[in-house]
Design an enzyme around this catalytic site. Sequence first.
Site, PDB file in Angstrom:
ATOM      1  N   ILE A  38      -4.415  10.617  11.804  1.00 17.70           N
ATOM      2  CA  ILE A  38      -3.383  11.075  10.871  1.00 17.70           C
ATOM      3  C   ILE A  38      -4.036  11.753   9.674  1.00 17.70           C
ATOM      4  O   ILE A  38      -5.018  11.246   9.121  1.00 17.70           O
ATOM      5  CB  ILE A  38      -2.520   9.890  10.389  1.00 17.70           C
ATOM      6  CG1 ILE A  38      -1.938   9.102  11.579  1.00 17.70           C
ATOM      7  CG2 ILE A  38      -1.408  10.392   9.472  1.00 17.70           C
ATOM      8  CD1 ILE A  38      -1.033   9.892  12.494  1.00 17.70           C
ATOM      9  N   SER A  65       1.488   3.624  -2.465  1.00 13.75           N
ATOM     10  CA  SER A  65       1.337   4.679  -3.472  1.00 13.75           C
ATOM     11  C   SER A  65       0.752   5.984  -2.945  1.00 13.75           C
ATOM     12  O   SER A  65       0.837   7.020  -3.599  1.00 13.75           O
ATOM     13  CB  SER A  65       0.459   4.177  -4.632  1.00 13.75           C
ATOM     14  OG  SER A  65      -0.847   3.869  -4.171  1.00 13.75           O
ATOM     15  N   GLY A  91       0.821  -1.214   0.000  1.00 10.63           N
ATOM     16  CA  GLY A  91       0.000   0.000   0.000  1.00 10.63           C
ATOM     17  C   GLY A  91       0.845   1.249   0.000  1.00 10.63           C
ATOM     18  O   GLY A  91       0.611   2.168   0.790  1.00 10.63           O
ATOM     19  N   LYS A 135      -7.481  -4.763  12.757  1.00  9.19           N
ATOM     20  CA  LYS A 135      -6.306  -4.106  13.318  1.00  9.19           C
ATOM     21  C   LYS A 135      -5.907  -4.704  14.668  1.00  9.19           C
ATOM     22  O   LYS A 135      -4.714  -4.776  15.001  1.00  9.19           O
ATOM     23  CB  LYS A 135      -6.562  -2.606  13.449  1.00  9.19           C
ATOM     24  CG  LYS A 135      -6.686  -1.888  12.097  1.00  9.19           C
ATOM     25  CD  LYS A 135      -5.412  -2.030  11.273  1.00  9.19           C
ATOM     26  CE  LYS A 135      -5.450  -1.196  10.013  1.00  9.19           C
ATOM     27  NZ  LYS A 135      -4.189  -1.272   9.230  1.00  9.19           N
ATOM     28  N   SER A 164      -3.625   0.217  14.227  1.00 11.81           N
ATOM     29  CA  SER A 164      -4.341   1.479  14.414  1.00 11.81           C
ATOM     30  C   SER A 164      -4.712   1.650  15.873  1.00 11.81           C
ATOM     31  O   SER A 164      -4.854   0.655  16.608  1.00 11.81           O
ATOM     32  CB  SER A 164      -5.621   1.491  13.566  1.00 11.81           C
ATOM     33  OG  SER A 164      -6.450   2.584  13.892  1.00 11.81           O
ATOM     34  N   ALA A 180     -11.505  -5.062  14.302  1.00 15.75           N
ATOM     35  CA  ALA A 180     -11.152  -6.468  14.458  1.00 15.75           C
ATOM     36  C   ALA A 180      -9.897  -6.811  13.653  1.00 15.75           C
ATOM     37  O   ALA A 180      -9.015  -7.534  14.133  1.00 15.75           O
ATOM     38  CB  ALA A 180     -12.318  -7.353  14.022  1.00 15.75           C
ATOM     39  N   VAL A 217      -3.034  -7.704  -1.837  1.00 18.52           N
ATOM     40  CA  VAL A 217      -2.315  -8.423  -0.781  1.00 18.52           C
ATOM     41  C   VAL A 217      -3.100  -9.605  -0.244  1.00 18.52           C
ATOM     42  O   VAL A 217      -2.525 -10.515   0.381  1.00 18.52           O
ATOM     43  CB  VAL A 217      -1.925  -7.484   0.379  1.00 18.52           C
ATOM     44  CG1 VAL A 217      -0.966  -6.405  -0.093  1.00 18.52           C
ATOM     45  CG2 VAL A 217      -3.168  -6.883   1.043  1.00 18.52           C
ATOM     46  N   TYR A 266     -13.021  -3.148  10.748  1.00 14.93           N
ATOM     47  CA  TYR A 266     -11.697  -2.521  10.739  1.00 14.93           C
ATOM     48  C   TYR A 266     -10.989  -2.716  12.089  1.00 14.93           C
ATOM     49  O   TYR A 266      -9.809  -3.068  12.140  1.00 14.93           O
ATOM     50  CB  TYR A 266     -11.845  -1.035  10.424  1.00 14.93           C
ATOM     51  CG  TYR A 266     -10.541  -0.300  10.220  1.00 14.93           C
ATOM     52  CD1 TYR A 266      -9.801  -0.484   9.060  1.00 14.93           C
ATOM     53  CD2 TYR A 266     -10.074   0.605  11.172  1.00 14.93           C
ATOM     54  CE1 TYR A 266      -8.606   0.200   8.862  1.00 14.93           C
ATOM     55  CE2 TYR A 266      -8.895   1.295  10.982  1.00 14.93           C
ATOM     56  CZ  TYR A 266      -8.160   1.089   9.825  1.00 14.93           C
ATOM     57  OH  TYR A 266      -6.976   1.769   9.642  1.00 14.93           O
ATOM     58  N   ASN A 308       1.472  -2.199   5.321  1.00 15.01           N
ATOM     59  CA  ASN A 308       0.678  -0.979   5.476  1.00 15.01           C
ATOM     60  C   ASN A 308      -0.668  -1.045   4.768  1.00 15.01           C
ATOM     61  O   ASN A 308      -1.590  -0.315   5.136  1.00 15.01           O
ATOM     62  CB  ASN A 308       1.476   0.219   4.943  1.00 15.01           C
ATOM     63  CG  ASN A 308       0.637   1.471   4.828  1.00 15.01           C
ATOM     64  OD1 ASN A 308       0.278   2.100   5.828  1.00 15.01           O
ATOM     65  ND2 ASN A 308       0.292   1.849   3.602  1.00 15.01           N
TER      66      ASN A 308
END
Length: 251
Positions: free
Chosen positions: A192, A18, A16, A163, A146, A161, A68, A159, A94
């Site tokens: 971020i 780019s 990830g 992370k 995260s 779960a 991935v 999300y 990432n």
Amino acid sequence: MKKDSANLPKVAIVTGGSRGIGKAICLKLARQGYTIYFTYVSRDDKAREVCDEIKKLGTKGMSFKLDVSDKEAVTSFFKEHIKNKVFLSVLVNNAGITRDGIILRMSNEDWQRVIDVNLTGTFNFIQEASKIMVRQRYGRIINITSVVGLCGNPGQANYCASKAGIIGLTKAVALELASRQITVNAIAPGFIITEMTKDLDETTKKNYLSKIPLKRLGTTEDVASAVAWLASEEAGYVTGQVISVNGGLYL
């Protein structure tokens, strides 16, 4: 570190890579002299831009369009581009996606897709990279989790779960690979500023700021700097840890 690896190019893989945090990590590691191999799934133009920026920093960047979560594609990538061709110094997992929704309405597809990309994708890359790093007797694996993997967040059960799973995966693999001088750590970013967050309304941003002791939102460079440290020799005695880069959020 095997002697027969000494003359191979020193490579860092970033999934990830780019945009956003991934791009910042690529550029940070490029400044430290690594050849950068990064994956992406869309926006060929953005991938080309990152390669061009890496080239300007005096090293080499190569992009690979790759999902991935596709185990076969990941295995082929390592076979064709990594095994016996480079010295794999660093792997940064990432790549990640969100498919938000409250649990009562979350579809099975949205649940599974987030788990497949965020957690299984991390597993896929760790499994293939570790085969190479074990033979090298050296490696740095850095997983991007995260803050919500530590504390949860409404509307992001899938999300969170995924992370949280990355944290458990990090700790287990750190124990398995330590005897081969491979460190495995995770970084848990807080709020971020990225393309995904910049369009949030001001009320939401102010709400987050009120909870951050340092009273500012984080930058992609903040996260990239933590990655660079964990990738360095200075962090050689650090493994199985979760480093929170969140300005003191939920301190």
